[in-house]
Design a protein around this motif. Structure first.
Motif, PDB file in Angstrom:
ATOM      1  N   THR A  37       0.823  -1.207   0.000  1.00 50.40           N
ATOM      2  CA  THR A  37       0.000   0.000   0.000  1.00 50.40           C
ATOM      3  C   THR A  37       0.857   1.256   0.000  1.00 50.40           C
ATOM      4  N   PHE A  38       1.968   1.217   0.742  1.00 46.89           N
ATOM      5  CA  PHE A  38       2.859   2.379   0.866  1.00 46.89           C
ATOM      6  C   PHE A  38       4.200   2.053   0.227  1.00 46.89           C
ATOM      7  N   LEU A  39       4.717   2.974  -0.593  1.00 44.55           N
ATOM      8  CA  LEU A  39       5.882   2.698  -1.421  1.00 44.55           C
ATOM      9  C   LEU A  39       7.195   3.212  -0.845  1.00 44.55           C
ATOM     10  N   ASP A  40       7.159   4.208  -0.004  1.00 44.99           N
ATOM     11  CA  ASP A  40       8.377   4.867   0.465  1.00 44.99           C
ATOM     12  C   ASP A  40       8.967   4.094   1.659  1.00 44.99           C
ATOM     13  N   PRO A  41      10.119   3.426   1.502  1.00 43.59           N
ATOM     14  CA  PRO A  41      10.679   2.625   2.588  1.00 43.59           C
ATOM     15  C   PRO A  41      11.329   3.443   3.692  1.00 43.59           C
ATOM     16  N   VAL A  42      11.379   4.761   3.517  1.00 42.41           N
ATOM     17  CA  VAL A  42      11.849   5.645   4.577  1.00 42.41           C
ATOM     18  C   VAL A  42      10.676   6.092   5.439  1.00 42.41           C
ATOM     19  N   ALA A  43       9.542   6.363   4.797  1.00 39.65           N
ATOM     20  CA  ALA A  43       8.379   6.914   5.502  1.00 39.65           C
ATOM     21  C   ALA A  43       7.482   5.849   6.103  1.00 39.65           C
ATOM     22  N   ASN A  44       7.664   4.581   5.717  1.00 43.36           N
ATOM     23  CA  ASN A  44       6.794   3.520   6.213  1.00 43.36           C
ATOM     24  C   ASN A  44       7.631   2.374   6.755  1.00 43.36           C
ATOM     25  N   LEU A  45       7.223   1.819   7.900  1.00 41.79           N
ATOM     26  CA  LEU A  45       8.036   0.822   8.596  1.00 41.79           C
ATOM     27  C   LEU A  45       7.566  -0.613   8.398  1.00 41.79           C
ATOM     28  N   THR A  46       6.531  -0.849   7.592  1.00 46.96           N
ATOM     29  CA  THR A  46       5.986  -2.194   7.461  1.00 46.96           C
ATOM     30  C   THR A  46       6.947  -3.111   6.702  1.00 46.96           C
ATOM     31  N   ALA A  47       6.851  -4.411   7.005  1.00 48.84           N
ATOM     32  CA  ALA A  47       7.734  -5.389   6.375  1.00 48.84           C
ATOM     33  C   ALA A  47       7.550  -5.426   4.861  1.00 48.84           C
ATOM     34  N   ILE A  48       6.309  -5.289   4.389  1.00 51.37           N
ATOM     35  CA  ILE A  48       6.067  -5.380   2.949  1.00 51.37           C
ATOM     36  C   ILE A  48       6.705  -4.210   2.205  1.00 51.37           C
ATOM     37  N   THR A  49       6.663  -3.009   2.800  1.00 49.67           N
ATOM     38  CA  THR A  49       7.323  -1.852   2.188  1.00 49.67           C
ATOM     39  C   THR A  49       8.829  -2.001   2.268  1.00 49.67           C
ATOM     40  N   ASN A  50       9.310  -2.635   3.333  1.00 51.21           N
ATOM     41  CA  ASN A  50      10.736  -2.911   3.480  1.00 51.21           C
ATOM     42  C   ASN A  50      11.227  -3.833   2.363  1.00 51.21           C
ATOM     43  N   ILE A  51      10.454  -4.885   2.065  1.00 49.65           N
ATOM     44  CA  ILE A  51      10.816  -5.799   0.976  1.00 49.65           C
ATOM     45  C   ILE A  51      10.878  -5.039  -0.348  1.00 49.65           C
ATOM     46  N   HIS A  52       9.837  -4.270  -0.625  1.00 51.10           N
ATOM     47  CA  HIS A  52       9.793  -3.442  -1.831  1.00 51.10           C
ATOM     48  C   HIS A  52      11.007  -2.524  -1.898  1.00 51.10           C
ATOM     49  N   GLY A  53      11.380  -1.945  -0.758  1.00 53.08           N
ATOM     50  CA  GLY A  53      12.521  -1.032  -0.727  1.00 53.08           C
ATOM     51  C   GLY A  53      13.806  -1.707  -1.149  1.00 53.08           C
ATOM     52  N   PHE A  54      14.032  -2.956  -0.734  1.00 51.95           N
ATOM     53  CA  PHE A  54      15.239  -3.666  -1.120  1.00 51.95           C
ATOM     54  C   PHE A  54      15.253  -4.005  -2.609  1.00 51.95           C
ATOM     55  N   TYR A  55      14.090  -4.187  -3.205  1.00 47.25           N
ATOM     56  CA  TYR A  55      14.016  -4.437  -4.643  1.00 47.25           C
ATOM     57  C   TYR A  55      14.504  -3.215  -5.431  1.00 47.25           C
ATOM     58  N   VAL A  56      13.956  -2.061  -5.086  1.00 45.98           N
ATOM     59  CA  VAL A  56      14.081  -0.867  -5.922  1.00 45.98           C
ATOM     60  C   VAL A  56      15.321  -0.032  -5.590  1.00 45.98           C
ATOM     61  N   PHE A  57      15.698  -0.004  -4.326  1.00 47.41           N
ATOM     62  CA  PHE A  57      16.768   0.884  -3.879  1.00 47.41           C
ATOM     63  C   PHE A  57      17.984   0.079  -3.431  1.00 47.41           C
ATOM     64  N   ASP A  58      19.066   0.800  -3.242  1.00 46.71           N
ATOM     65  CA  ASP A  58      20.262   0.203  -2.666  1.00 46.71           C
ATOM     66  C   ASP A  58      20.721   1.088  -1.510  1.00 46.71           C
TER      67      ASP A  58
END
Length: 534
Positions: free
Chosen positions: A46-67
């Motif tokens: 639901t939330f895309l920004d891995p800095v602004a959101n602490l959920t595990a699913i956004t965290n997974i997404h963050g590792f995909y897209v960012f370094d």
């Protein structure tokens, strides 16, 4: 200058084979399927920004897209990722980090040191560890395009550990133009430099998420290790299909409609054991800690004595047996807010928890403490099978204690949106909810959101405690591990007395996948690099 150098070793290659002539017409479809990894995550993105959101699913997404500049290995030691290495001045006040050559963002622009400085500045405004670091930073600067220079007011020995952390608000690097976004507002344009590009045009919230391999990504040469090392993608696309119903996900996995199911509900595991084409595994050996998070702003849980009575009434086996299907090898009790088995995970002597609590006595204690019938609203995510059972156990427990309790079922996205509300429960607010944290993310005080007393600046629930924060500052300044361990023990004891969070035990979650997949990594999150189709 004191120089620490980090060098690496060799990478990987892929191979293919031709199909017989009689299958020539089917070859394009087969090849296309082979290049797509089909994954069903544990929750909707639901939330895309891995800095602004602490959920595990956004965290997974963050590792995909960012370094990140640094990333941890299986021992949770930070290793260079985007960084080539770093040096520290003799007085400990200037840290110089050199970037690897050839780093690019998904829009084709080069990754520059000023992008990194702006990204870390934004991250540090949101993250608990980051705020501790930011308090001593004089300047987030750049000496040149490939050299990040961080000047400090006083030494901060754990700087690399901070910017390499793998959980909660991720210290990801994004273009400076995006990193200048107000830290309190989410970035919605997904431009990173990670191994996968986010396909905005194919994103359907609650249904589908698509990523494609970023051809401009240059993996490190070292073998992958947890979140560190070479992130080599063997698939052109990774497609997420959101399947809230576990039975649907299991059926799709067994028929080959999907390749990988993130988390499997324990009572459904026997169904998979009969399928020779499907395997299950535990990817995070540290396990997860289930928790109850109280709203410390609203009655009745604005009072520590009420929270502590509930903590002491909790029987962890009631939660753990349900979420693991009664498998005694898949869980253990842990009366501590640092995970048992980690360096600081020793339960305080006066924790007051028991696997067989006297509920009648706790009911009397609740009445004596002045509970006056205030309504308790439990938010429960019915679409997350690893969390949903917890809500029902707590609902039954609070009823036994004589509390006025209501269980409100909702999807995970709605829960996260509502969790930021500070309204009273009768005006759309909440009293408590359940979730879980990976053990690696809460193993040390500075990253343990379960106990930190940051109030408005902390995790939802907004627990505030000046003594806790003073102890955290002491932990950061401690000269040796013995001193840090003693301080952490004080923090754990204080957290168990104040009970902003209730530990429910440590458990393992199995993932399931088609046996045609190989190369899955043991990591805190399910990551797609190194995975290939046999």
């Amino acid at each position: 200058m004191k120089r620490r150098a980090f060098l690496g070793t060799a990478g990987a290659v892929a191979a293919g084979a031709a199909l017989p002539p009689r299958l020539a017409l089917a070859q394009p479809a087969v090849a296309q399927q082979a290049r797509v990894l089909r994954f069903a995550p544990h929750a909707s993105l639901t939330f895309l920004d891995p800095v602004a959101n602490l959920t595990a699913i956004t965290n997974i997404h963050g590792f995909y897209v960012f370094d990140t500049l640094y990333a941890v290995d299986a021992s949770l030691r930070p290793r260079p990722q985007m960084a080539e290495g770093h040096s520290v001045s003799d007085d400990g006040l200037t840290w110089t980090i050199r970037l690897r050559e050839g780093l690019k963002f998904h829009d084709g622009s080069p990754v520059l040191a000023r992008d990194c400085a702006a990204s870390l500045r934004r991250w540090a405004a949101r993250d608990t560890f980051g705020r501790d670091l930011a308090a001593v930073v004089e300047e987030w600067g750049a000496a040149d395009d490939r050299t990040l220079r961080i000047r400090l007011k006083r030494p901060f020995p754990l700087l690399i550990e901070a910017i390499g952390k793998p959980t909660a608000a991720l210290p990801v690097i994004m273009p400076e133009r995006l990193a200048r976004t107000d830290p309190m507002k989410a970035v919605t344009e997904m431009v990173g430099s990670g191994p996968l590009r986010f396909k905005t045009d194919e994103f359907v919230s609650g249904s589908k998420v698509v990523y494609e391999r970023f051809e401009g990504y240059q993996p490190r040469e070292e073998a992958p290790d947890f979140f560190s090392g070479g992130k080599v993608m063997h698939f052109d696309r990774v497609e997420w299909t959101i399947m809230p119903d576990q039975a649907t996900g299991l059926a799709a996995l067994q028929t080959g409609e999907i390749d990988w199911l993130d988390q499997v509900q324990a009572d459904l595991l026997p169904l998979l054991s009969r399928n020779r084409d499907v395997a299950t595994d535990i990817l995070d050996p540290a396990g997860f800690m289930g928790v109850i998070r109280f709203n410390s702003l609203q009655p009745p849980f604005n009072r520590p004595e009420i929270r502590r009575i509930v903590l002491q009434a909790v029987s962890q086996p009631n939660y753990m047996n349900l979420v693991t299907g009664g498998d005694p090898t898949a869980w253990r009790s842990c009366h501590s807010l640092f995970p048992c088995g980690t360096p600081y995970g020793t339960p305080p002597e006066d924790a007051g928890m028991s696997d067989t609590p006297d509920i009648t006595a706790k009911k009397r204690a609740l009445s004596a403490a002045g509970y006056n019938g205030e309504k308790v609203v439990i938010m429960n995510p019915s679409d997350v099978p690893i969390i949903a059972p917890f809500g029902h156990v707590t609902h039954d427990l609070l009823k036994q204690l004589g509390m006025n309790v209501e269980l409100q079922e909702m999807d995970w996205g709605s829960l996260i949106s509502r969790a930021v509300s500070r309204e009273t429960p009768d005006k759309g607010g909440w009293s408590l909810y359940h979730t879980w944290w990976g053990g690696a993310g809460i193993a040390v005080p500075v990253t343990n959101a379960l106990i930190r007393g940051l109030g408005d600046r902390g995790w939802t629930g907004w627990y505030s405690n000046e003594r806790m924060e003073a102890l955290n500052a002491e932990w950061l300044r401690a000269p040796d591990e013995a001193g840090r361990a003693a301080i952490a023990a004080q923090m754990n004891a204080l957290a168990m007395r104040e009970a902003p969070t209730v530990p429910l035990g440590i458990f393992s979650v199995r993932t399931a996948y088609r046996k045609s997949l190989t190369g899955m990594l043991k990591a805190l999150r399910p990551v797609p690099w190194n995975v290939r189709r046999a």
